[in-house]
Design an enzyme around this catalytic site. Structure first.
Site, PDB file in Angstrom:
ATOM      1  N   SER A 141      32.569  43.782  40.947  1.00 26.27           N
ATOM      2  CA  SER A 141      32.492  42.342  41.196  1.00 26.27           C
ATOM      3  C   SER A 141      31.694  42.101  42.457  1.00 26.27           C
ATOM      4  O   SER A 141      31.754  42.895  43.411  1.00 26.27           O
ATOM      5  CB  SER A 141      33.898  41.757  41.381  1.00 26.27           C
ATOM      6  OG  SER A 141      33.789  40.431  41.881  1.00 26.27           O
ATOM      7  N   TYR A 154      42.143  42.555  44.889  1.00 26.17           N
ATOM      8  CA  TYR A 154      41.190  42.631  43.769  1.00 26.17           C
ATOM      9  C   TYR A 154      39.900  43.317  44.218  1.00 26.17           C
ATOM     10  O   TYR A 154      39.411  44.248  43.565  1.00 26.17           O
ATOM     11  CB  TYR A 154      40.903  41.215  43.268  1.00 26.17           C
ATOM     12  CG  TYR A 154      39.868  41.117  42.183  1.00 26.17           C
ATOM     13  CD1 TYR A 154      40.148  41.498  40.874  1.00 26.17           C
ATOM     14  CD2 TYR A 154      38.583  40.618  42.458  1.00 26.17           C
ATOM     15  CE1 TYR A 154      39.176  41.386  39.871  1.00 26.17           C
ATOM     16  CE2 TYR A 154      37.624  40.504  41.470  1.00 26.17           C
ATOM     17  CZ  TYR A 154      37.925  40.891  40.176  1.00 26.17           C
ATOM     18  OH  TYR A 154      36.975  40.787  39.189  1.00 26.17           O
TER      19      TYR A 154
END
Ligand code: NDP
Length: 246
Positions: A141, A154
């Site tokens: 990401s 995350y």
């Protein structure tokens, strides 16, 4: 024309979102696709039917990627059905946001189990089983670079995925297997949209110089490049597919 006939790709988390777009695109490019999902069997089966109707080949494969035995079973099923595996797309993932101060153990454990251990589980099988000339594409990401508040756990799981990407590249020396990661920016799926106030979505939609959200197909295009013949010289790279947000 099928440019990748006879090649077999496992796409984790392919029942919806980015993974479904990747499965659809790889099938259109001629890959036989194993459509992994966790819980949404109806969506996975509908996607398989859509691929078959379009002339492709696909099978659904239920497995929670955080379970090593379940992951091994997907690889077993792919080998039994199609004779081998050429491509792994490590896409399954979850995102739970909170400041580190407010992150409870369940938030930490679930993301580490699915995003980090799940990727480890599939990479371990792929490292042992992919055929010569194979391709591994992990989903990271862009928050690894952006470091926004509330993304701590995350982003940490995705930073771990990026580290394994670089290291596995070296461990697979001599087998003509590439290992890369795609790091999307904000992309219009349930993972991004669910639970966000509209004002936050609007701000993030305009954040990249291209001034729109990524679509699952934008990410699938990048994966298809790395999985296909034109991506063969790209190895050990993290490709940020994000409209220029970072
Ligand atoms: P979605 O929430 O839309 O879809 C997630 C998919 O992962 C579903 O198919 C789901 O299966 C599957 N999944 C979830 N948990 C498991 C599990 N334990 N085992 C197997 N499959 C599982 O997510 P996106 O499509 O948005 O995200 C795909 C990847 O892209 C993720 O790794 C995410 O971190 C990454 N990413 C996404 C961005 C975005 O803005 N959307 C930005 C950057 C990265 P089921 O439905 O059957 O439960």
């Amino acid at each position: 024309m099928r440019k990748d006939g006879n090649k077999v790709a496992i796409v984790t988390g392919a029942s919806r979102g980015i993974g479904a777009a990747i499965a659809r695109r790889l099938a259109a490019d001629g890959f036989t696709v194993v459509v992994n999902y966790a819980g949404k069997a109806a969506e996975a089966e509908a996607l398989v039917a859509e691929i078959e109707t379009a002339g492709g080949t696909a099978i659904p494969a239920q497995a929670d990627v955080s379970d090593p035995a379940a992951v091994a079973r997907i690889f077993d099923a792919a080998q039994a059905a199609f004779g081998g595996i050429d491509v792994l797309v490590n896409n399954a993932g979850i995102m739970k946001l909170a400041s580190l101060a407010d992150s409870d153990d369940a938030l930490f454990d679930s993301q580490v189990a699915i995003n980090l251990k799940g990727s480890f589980n599939t990479l371990r099988e792929a490292a042992k089983r992919l055929r010569e000339g194979g391709r591994i594409i992990n989903l990271s990401s862009s928050v690894v670079g952006l470091s926004p508040a509330t993304y701590g756990v995350y982003a940490a799981t995705k930073a771990g995925v990026e580290a394994m990407t670089h290291i596995l590249t070296k461990e697979l020396r001599g087998r003509n297997i590439t290992v890369n990661a795609i790091a999307p920016g904000p992309t219009a799926t349930a993972l991004f949209l669910d639970g966000k106030p509209q004002a936050v979505i609007d701000t993030l939609t305009k954040a990249a110089p291209l001034e729109r959200l990524g679509q699952p197909e934008d990410i699938a295009n990048a994966v298809a490049f790395l999985a296909g013949p034109d991506g063969g010289w790209i190895n050990g790279q993290i490709l940020r597919a994000n409209g220029g947000i970072i």
